[in-house]
Design a protein around this motif. Structure first.
Motif, short mmCIF file in Angstrom:
data_model
loop_
_atom_site.label_atom_id
_atom_site.label_comp_id
_atom_site.label_asym_id
_atom_site.label_seq_id
_atom_site.Cartn_x
_atom_site.Cartn_y
_atom_site.Cartn_z
N PRO A 72 0.89 -1.34 -0.16
CA PRO A 72 0.09 0.07 -0.17
C PRO A 72 0.76 1.31 0.09
O PRO A 72 0.67 2.20 -0.95
CB PRO A 72 -0.88 -0.25 1.34
N ILE A 73 1.82 1.26 0.85
CA ILE A 73 2.74 2.46 0.86
C ILE A 73 3.43 2.81 -0.41
O ILE A 73 3.43 3.92 -0.91
CB ILE A 73 3.55 2.35 2.03
N GLY A 74 4.03 1.50 -1.03
CA GLY A 74 4.71 2.07 -2.32
C GLY A 74 4.08 2.25 -3.26
O GLY A 74 4.18 2.98 -4.27
N ILE A 84 -7.49 9.90 -9.01
CA ILE A 84 -8.72 9.45 -8.75
C ILE A 84 -8.80 7.95 -8.39
O ILE A 84 -8.10 7.15 -9.32
CB ILE A 84 -9.79 9.46 -9.95
N LEU A 85 -8.94 7.35 -7.27
CA LEU A 85 -9.30 5.81 -6.79
C LEU A 85 -10.41 5.48 -6.64
O LEU A 85 -11.08 5.96 -5.89
CB LEU A 85 -8.35 5.82 -5.58
N ASP A 86 -10.74 4.69 -7.77
CA ASP A 86 -12.25 4.29 -7.92
C ASP A 86 -12.56 2.69 -7.00
O ASP A 86 -11.74 1.98 -7.06
CB ASP A 86 -12.63 4.12 -9.29
N GLU A 87 -13.75 2.77 -6.41
CA GLU A 87 -14.09 1.71 -5.39
C GLU A 87 -12.80 1.31 -4.68
O GLU A 87 -12.50 0.22 -4.50
CB GLU A 87 -14.23 0.30 -6.56
N VAL A 88 -12.70 2.50 -3.85
CA VAL A 88 -11.68 2.07 -2.67
C VAL A 88 -12.02 1.23 -1.70
O VAL A 88 -11.13 0.86 -0.80
CB VAL A 88 -11.13 3.60 -2.38
N GLN A 89 -13.12 0.93 -1.35
CA GLN A 89 -13.76 0.12 -0.55
C GLN A 89 -13.10 -1.14 -0.70
O GLN A 89 -13.00 -2.18 0.38
CB GLN A 89 -15.12 -0.03 -0.47
N ARG A 90 -12.55 -1.69 -1.90
CA ARG A 90 -11.96 -2.84 -2.10
C ARG A 90 -10.65 -2.94 -1.69
O ARG A 90 -10.00 -4.07 -1.64
CB ARG A 90 -12.16 -3.14 -3.69
N VAL A 91 -9.90 -1.88 -1.28
CA VAL A 91 -8.61 -1.96 -0.75
C VAL A 91 -8.58 -1.22 0.46
O VAL A 91 -7.89 0.06 0.40
CB VAL A 91 -7.70 -1.52 -1.90
N THR A 96 -4.33 4.09 5.50
CA THR A 96 -3.09 4.51 6.52
C THR A 96 -2.08 5.04 5.40
O THR A 96 -1.54 6.04 5.89
CB THR A 96 -2.48 3.45 7.07
N ALA A 97 -1.80 4.43 4.39
CA ALA A 97 -0.67 5.23 3.54
C ALA A 97 -1.43 6.42 2.86
O ALA A 97 -0.68 7.44 2.86
CB ALA A 97 -0.51 4.15 2.19
N ILE A 98 -2.62 6.57 2.38
CA ILE A 98 -3.34 7.79 2.16
C ILE A 98 -3.11 8.92 3.25
O ILE A 98 -2.46 10.24 3.02
CB ILE A 98 -4.34 7.74 1.63
N LYS A 99 -3.17 8.50 4.33
CA LYS A 99 -3.20 9.59 5.68
C LYS A 99 -1.58 9.87 5.70
O LYS A 99 -1.24 10.91 5.75
CB LYS A 99 -3.51 8.73 7.00
N LEU A 129 -9.27 9.51 8.50
CA LEU A 129 -8.84 10.73 7.91
C LEU A 129 -9.50 11.69 8.36
O LEU A 129 -9.49 12.84 7.63
CB LEU A 129 -8.97 10.43 6.30
N ALA A 130 -9.77 11.86 9.85
CA ALA A 130 -10.45 13.23 10.38
C ALA A 130 -9.63 14.43 10.05
O ALA A 130 -8.41 14.32 10.13
CB ALA A 130 -10.79 12.82 11.67
N GLY A 131 -10.17 15.52 9.40
CA GLY A 131 -9.39 16.61 9.23
C GLY A 131 -8.92 16.84 8.17
O GLY A 131 -8.28 17.77 7.74
N ARG A 132 -8.75 15.72 7.20
CA ARG A 132 -7.99 15.57 6.06
C ARG A 132 -8.94 15.23 4.59
O ARG A 132 -8.69 15.33 3.51
CB ARG A 132 -6.87 14.39 6.05
#
Length: 423
Positions: A72-74, A84-91, A96-99, A129-132
């Motif tokens: 995820p981080i890489g 745009i990241l579509d259907e992100v609930q699948r990953v 945490t990496a986006i945060k 991701l509160a506040g972000r």
């Protein structure tokens, strides 16, 4: 060929939530557009994002999904700055990496996410991701979007401004067209179908797809075949008080299991619960929420009714009409200038108001009838609400299938349903 025709047909509808997305991109690093599958999230994200040069990734693609899950981080570090990241609930591993990425670079509008499940409720999501992150709940198309004509009804409601009796006959009675509008629903791909049979086929395939793919992504359940049956049963109970025991009775499953399944359907934006309104000025209130399907077209397909059979079943027509108007108003509320909260009101004497809307300290009430006439008794619940709330009560409306707005006393109005349905 058929898919290309459908895509051509559904892309021209204006989505009024587009302005909310553009505003969020100016000051917020992450914007999540969530809502039920096929309601138009991807189209909206691409329409707005491609104008700004956003890179697009869809996690329905197995290769992209597996790459994101393995590292995820890489994966996030390898992306362009605007994506745009579509259907992100699948990953869910990506959050945490986006945060971490946003904490290093808080430039607005970096990530537009879409999700067909309420990702904030996913068990693997440790940080919201509160506040972000700003969240936009996209629902199926409103009738005003289909017609390309915005509605000012909510402003009228809180201004108690519905004109006067001089405007008699300026609206149209819908008659049997009302049943047809309810059966069509608001999903763009279903609307594009050429017949009721084709729409029903689409809705059935839609449920199959959700059960086989989206449910498996967010929950591990053994009895997948129960979900379509449970959703069909919920459709028959739409606009009624939510009693999970009644929904559990046809199934050989425990009440806690059925409640978990219903929570899953809610997480997928297929059903929602309208909470009871309460106030210390009123007593003996029922504290049970109401159940509403997310879309009346979906409900009709699950119940196996078409516009003709729905028109003949007046009790079911009344239920689905209440759900239809409730969902239309929820869509309008997303674009309204002020934050609104929705409830229903009912006391132990069965005095009720179908929809109660709060705007700050102001309160308005909505009652819904499929009939072409209105009587004084239809305002019983609205009068109780008005008398209890005094000057903070702005207006009470009874929707009916008439052609005129008719005052029924202090801040009370009979309003044609067609006011919400531009021609």
């Amino acid at each position: 060929m058929d898919d290309k025709i459908l895509m051509t047909d559904i892309t021209h509808y204006p989505r009024y939530s587009g302005q909310l997305l553009r505003e969020a991109m100016v000051d917020t690093p992450v914007i999540l557009i969530h809502g039920s599958r096929q309601c138009g999230k991807t189209t909206l994200a691409q329409e707005v994002g491609q104008q700004q040069g956003y890179h697009y990734i869809n996690f329905d693609d197995d290769t992209q999904r597996q790459a994101a899950q393995i590292d995820p981080i890489g994966f996030i570090q390898s992306l362009p700055e605007y994506v745009i990241l579509d259907e992100v609930q699948r990953v869910p591993e990506l959050f945490t990496a986006i945060k971490a990425s946003v904490d290093n670079n808080r430039k607005p509008g970096r990530f537009i996410l879409t999700g067909s499940a309420n990702v904030l409720l996913l068990p693997k999501l440790a940080d919201s991701l509160a506040g972000r992150m700003e969240i936009i709940h996209l629902r199926p198309l409103a009738r005003t979007e289909i017609a390309g004509s915005p509605s000012g009804f909510l402003q009228q409601l809180f201004d108690a401004d519905f004109g006067d009796a001089a405007n008699q006959g300026q609206y149209r009675r819908l008659g049997e067209d009302l049943a047809d509008i309810i059966c069509v629903g608001g999903y763009p791909a279903a609307i594009a179908r050429s017949s009721e049979k084709r729409r029903s086929n689409w809705y059935r395939d839609y449920i199959t797809t959700i059960v086989q793919r989206d449910v498996q992504d967010i929950a591990h359940i053994r009895n997948l075949e129960v979900l379509p049956r449970l959703l069909a049963l919920a459709s028959s109970q739409t606009a009624r008080l939510f009693v999970s025991a009644e929904l559990a009775s046809p199934f050989a499953l425990s009440h806690p299991t059925i409640r978990d399944y219903l929570a899953l359907l809610e997480q997928l934006f297929l059903i929602e619960l309208l909470q009871p309104w309460h106030n210390n000025r009123l007593s003996r209130l029922i504290k049970t929420p109401k159940l509403h399907l997310s879309d009346t077209g979906l409900a009709c397909a699950l119940l196996g009714v078409n516009s003709k059979t729905l028109w003949q079943d007046r009790a079911l027509l009344g239920q689905l009409l209440e759900t239809f108007i409730y969902q239309e108003l929820r869509k309008y509320a997303d674009w309204h200038n002020e934050s609104l909260n929705f409830f229903h009101f009912r006391n132990k004497d069965k005095v009720e108001v179908d929809i109660v809307i709060e705007q700050g300290k102001q309160v308005a009430g909505i009652e819904i009838k499929a009939a072409a006439t209105v009587t004084e008794s239809d305002f019983k619940g609205l009068k109780k609400l008005r008398d209890a709330y005094g000057r903070h009560f702005t207006a009470g409306v009874v929707f009916y299938d008439g052609d005129s707005i008719v005052p029924f006393g202090d801040r009370l109005f009979a309003v044609p349903i067609s006011l919400l349905i531009p021609a």
